[in-house]
Design a protein around this motif. Sequence first.
Motif, PDB file in Angstrom:
ATOM      1  N   SER A   1       0.805  -1.230   0.000  1.00 23.96           N
ATOM      2  CA  SER A   1       0.000   0.000   0.000  1.00 23.96           C
ATOM      3  C   SER A   1       0.833   1.274   0.000  1.00 23.96           C
ATOM      4  CB  SER A   1      -0.917   0.017   1.221  1.00 23.96           C
ATOM      5  OG  SER A   1      -0.208   0.369   2.396  1.00 23.96           O
ATOM      6  N   LEU A   2       2.129   1.172   0.250  1.00 20.03           N
ATOM      7  CA  LEU A   2       2.976   2.367   0.357  1.00 20.03           C
ATOM      8  C   LEU A   2       3.694   2.636  -0.964  1.00 20.03           C
ATOM      9  CD1 LEU A   2       4.612   1.719   3.847  1.00 20.03           C
ATOM     10  CD2 LEU A   2       2.806   3.375   3.322  1.00 20.03           C
ATOM     11  N   ASP A   3       3.663   3.882  -1.396  1.00 19.12           N
ATOM     12  CA  ASP A   3       4.424   4.271  -2.575  1.00 19.12           C
ATOM     13  C   ASP A   3       5.917   4.095  -2.271  1.00 19.12           C
ATOM     14  OD1 ASP A   3       6.018   6.540  -4.109  1.00 19.12           O
ATOM     15  OD2 ASP A   3       4.194   6.155  -5.261  1.00 19.12           O
ATOM     16  N   ASP A   4       6.605   3.353  -3.127  1.00 14.66           N
ATOM     17  CA  ASP A   4       8.006   3.028  -2.848  1.00 14.66           C
ATOM     18  C   ASP A   4       8.877   4.267  -2.720  1.00 14.66           C
ATOM     19  OD1 ASP A   4       7.318   0.378  -2.956  1.00 14.66           O
ATOM     20  OD2 ASP A   4       8.076   0.045  -4.979  1.00 14.66           O
ATOM     21  N   ARG A   5       8.634   5.269  -3.538  1.00 10.85           N
ATOM     22  CA  ARG A   5       9.493   6.452  -3.564  1.00 10.85           C
ATOM     23  C   ARG A   5       9.109   7.468  -2.493  1.00 10.85           C
ATOM     24  NH1 ARG A   5       9.249  11.403  -5.731  1.00 10.85           N
ATOM     25  NH2 ARG A   5       7.268  10.921  -6.774  1.00 10.85           N
ATOM     26  N   THR A   6       7.831   7.820  -2.434  1.00 15.71           N
ATOM     27  CA  THR A   6       7.398   8.865  -1.505  1.00 15.71           C
ATOM     28  C   THR A   6       6.982   8.328  -0.141  1.00 15.71           C
ATOM     29  OG1 THR A   6       5.058   8.786  -2.155  1.00 15.71           O
ATOM     30  CG2 THR A   6       6.539  10.168  -3.481  1.00 15.71           C
ATOM     31  N   GLY A   7       6.610   7.063  -0.092  1.00 15.97           N
ATOM     32  CA  GLY A   7       6.125   6.500   1.167  1.00 15.97           C
ATOM     33  C   GLY A   7       4.701   6.876   1.498  1.00 15.97           C
ATOM     34  N   ALA A   8       4.018   7.539   0.575  1.00 13.78           N
ATOM     35  CA  ALA A   8       2.625   7.933   0.818  1.00 13.78           C
ATOM     36  C   ALA A   8       1.721   6.714   0.724  1.00 13.78           C
ATOM     37  CB  ALA A   8       2.185   8.979  -0.199  1.00 13.78           C
ATOM     38  N   PRO A   9       0.684   6.656   1.568  1.00 13.74           N
ATOM     39  CA  PRO A   9      -0.220   5.496   1.547  1.00 13.74           C
ATOM     40  C   PRO A   9      -1.199   5.562   0.388  1.00 13.74           C
ATOM     41  CG  PRO A   9      -0.957   7.079   3.184  1.00 13.74           C
ATOM     42  CD  PRO A   9       0.341   7.609   2.636  1.00 13.74           C
ATOM     43  N   LYS A  10      -1.591   4.385  -0.102  1.00 14.07           N
ATOM     44  CA  LYS A  10      -2.626   4.258  -1.121  1.00 14.07           C
ATOM     45  C   LYS A  10      -3.722   3.363  -0.558  1.00 14.07           C
ATOM     46  CE  LYS A  10       0.643   2.574  -3.630  1.00 14.07           C
ATOM     47  NZ  LYS A  10       1.409   1.895  -4.703  1.00 14.07           N
ATOM     48  N   GLU A  11      -4.971   3.669  -0.907  1.00 14.57           N
ATOM     49  CA  GLU A  11      -6.100   2.828  -0.475  1.00 14.57           C
ATOM     50  C   GLU A  11      -6.103   2.649   1.043  1.00 14.57           C
ATOM     51  OE1 GLU A  11      -8.325   1.898  -2.543  1.00 14.57           O
ATOM     52  OE2 GLU A  11      -7.374   1.956  -4.515  1.00 14.57           O
ATOM     53  N   GLY A  12      -6.049   3.753   1.765  1.00 16.23           N
ATOM     54  CA  GLY A  12      -5.880   3.689   3.213  1.00 16.23           C
ATOM     55  C   GLY A  12      -6.983   2.963   3.948  1.00 16.23           C
ATOM     56  N   VAL A  13      -8.246   3.211   3.601  1.00 11.61           N
ATOM     57  CA  VAL A  13      -9.358   2.587   4.321  1.00 11.61           C
ATOM     58  C   VAL A  13      -9.352   1.081   4.121  1.00 11.61           C
ATOM     59  CG1 VAL A  13     -11.861   2.428   4.498  1.00 11.61           C
ATOM     60  CG2 VAL A  13     -10.777   4.662   4.228  1.00 11.61           C
ATOM     61  N   GLY A  14      -9.246   0.650   2.871  1.00 10.60           N
ATOM     62  CA  GLY A  14      -9.232  -0.774   2.598  1.00 10.60           C
ATOM     63  C   GLY A  14      -8.038  -1.473   3.207  1.00 10.60           C
ATOM     64  N   THR A  15      -6.890  -0.802   3.182  1.00  3.94           N
ATOM     65  CA  THR A  15      -5.685  -1.400   3.757  1.00  3.94           C
ATOM     66  C   THR A  15      -5.838  -1.629   5.252  1.00  3.94           C
ATOM     67  OG1 THR A  15      -4.275  -0.382   2.071  1.00  3.94           O
ATOM     68  CG2 THR A  15      -3.200  -1.107   4.098  1.00  3.94           C
ATOM     69  N   ALA A  16      -6.453  -0.685   5.948  1.00  4.13           N
ATOM     70  CA  ALA A  16      -6.641  -0.826   7.398  1.00  4.13           C
ATOM     71  C   ALA A  16      -7.499  -2.048   7.716  1.00  4.13           C
ATOM     72  CB  ALA A  16      -7.267   0.441   7.972  1.00  4.13           C
ATOM     73  N   TRP A  17      -8.597  -2.200   6.977  1.00  2.00           N
ATOM     74  CA  TRP A  17      -9.454  -3.364   7.204  1.00  2.00           C
ATOM     75  C   TRP A  17      -8.708  -4.657   6.905  1.00  2.00           C
ATOM     76  CZ3 TRP A  17     -13.652  -3.395   9.927  1.00  2.00           C
ATOM     77  CH2 TRP A  17     -14.473  -2.268  10.006  1.00  2.00           C
ATOM     78  N   ALA A  18      -8.023  -4.699   5.765  1.00  2.00           N
ATOM     79  CA  ALA A  18      -7.324  -5.914   5.379  1.00  2.00           C
ATOM     80  C   ALA A  18      -6.200  -6.257   6.360  1.00  2.00           C
ATOM     81  CB  ALA A  18      -6.765  -5.771   3.966  1.00  2.00           C
ATOM     82  N   ALA A  19      -5.484  -5.240   6.836  1.00  2.47           N
ATOM     83  CA  ALA A  19      -4.396  -5.484   7.784  1.00  2.47           C
ATOM     84  C   ALA A  19      -4.933  -6.015   9.111  1.00  2.47           C
ATOM     85  CB  ALA A  19      -3.591  -4.209   8.009  1.00  2.47           C
ATOM     86  N   ALA A  20      -6.057  -5.466   9.567  1.00  2.00           N
ATOM     87  CA  ALA A  20      -6.679  -5.971  10.797  1.00  2.00           C
ATOM     88  C   ALA A  20      -7.093  -7.424  10.611  1.00  2.00           C
ATOM     89  CB  ALA A  20      -7.877  -5.108  11.179  1.00  2.00           C
ATOM     90  N   GLY A  21      -7.695  -7.725   9.465  1.00  2.00           N
ATOM     91  CA  GLY A  21      -8.043  -9.106   9.175  1.00  2.00           C
ATOM     92  C   GLY A  21      -6.821  -9.997   9.049  1.00  2.00           C
ATOM     93  N   GLY A  22      -5.740  -9.432   8.514  1.00  2.00           N
ATOM     94  CA  GLY A  22      -4.512 -10.193   8.360  1.00  2.00           C
ATOM     95  C   GLY A  22      -3.891 -10.590   9.686  1.00  2.00           C
TER      96      GLY A  22
END
Length: 227
Positions: free
Chosen positions: A13-34
């Motif tokens: 979910s993190l941009d390799d160069r800038t480190g900015a997050p992408k798809e923040g809401v979905g990533t949070a849910w998926a990470a919690a499930g993970g």
Amino acid sequence: MQVTLAEELVLLSLDDRTGAPKEGVGTAWAAAGGLLAELVLAGRVEVADGRLGVVDRTPTGDPLLDGRLERLDEWIAGKRPGRAKAGDWLTKDRATVVRDTELRLCERGLVTEERHRVLGIFPVRHYPEADGSVERALRERLTAVVLDGDEPELRTAALIALLHSAKLHRLAFPDLPRKQVQPRFAEIAAGDWAGESVGEAIRNMQATMAAVIAATTAATTVAATVS
């Protein structure tokens, strides 16, 4: 280097160069499930009929998982019997899971933390890539399974199921149209690749996420109508 499902999701979910997050809401849910799925895979937690139970309090040796296990155990202890619902835990955990996972990635040396201020006031943290070896291997694994048709091992199947449930296909394949990869994601997510408890943990994440998004959308629509 063995990393957790949550760490893999956040890396994607993190941009390799800038480190900015992408798809923040979905990533949070998926990470919690993970993380919940990881604890089930480690034999520390069970999910049955949408309810959680800690079956083994022995530390796993992974700081991220062990911290979650302690929190989950305390949370369950504060609930009445039968009231520790997986959906409630996932809703609670998604608020902090990405931040905790980013810090763990920093500890591992996979990303670095950069601090900025938006408009000179609001603090923002970004996490550009420091060591891309883990993410490269991860993307190679996903390509082999999704595009080349290889059979997934358990952890890769779980990751794909989480990505599919949270509609995060573009994190894995940003240069491909979703319709090209979604059927294979769906096939793997529906497969008999894990025990029932792991599958239920992921289905609870998906159902809870869908319910919260639906409620938020409805509230926004009502507010817009009233105004």
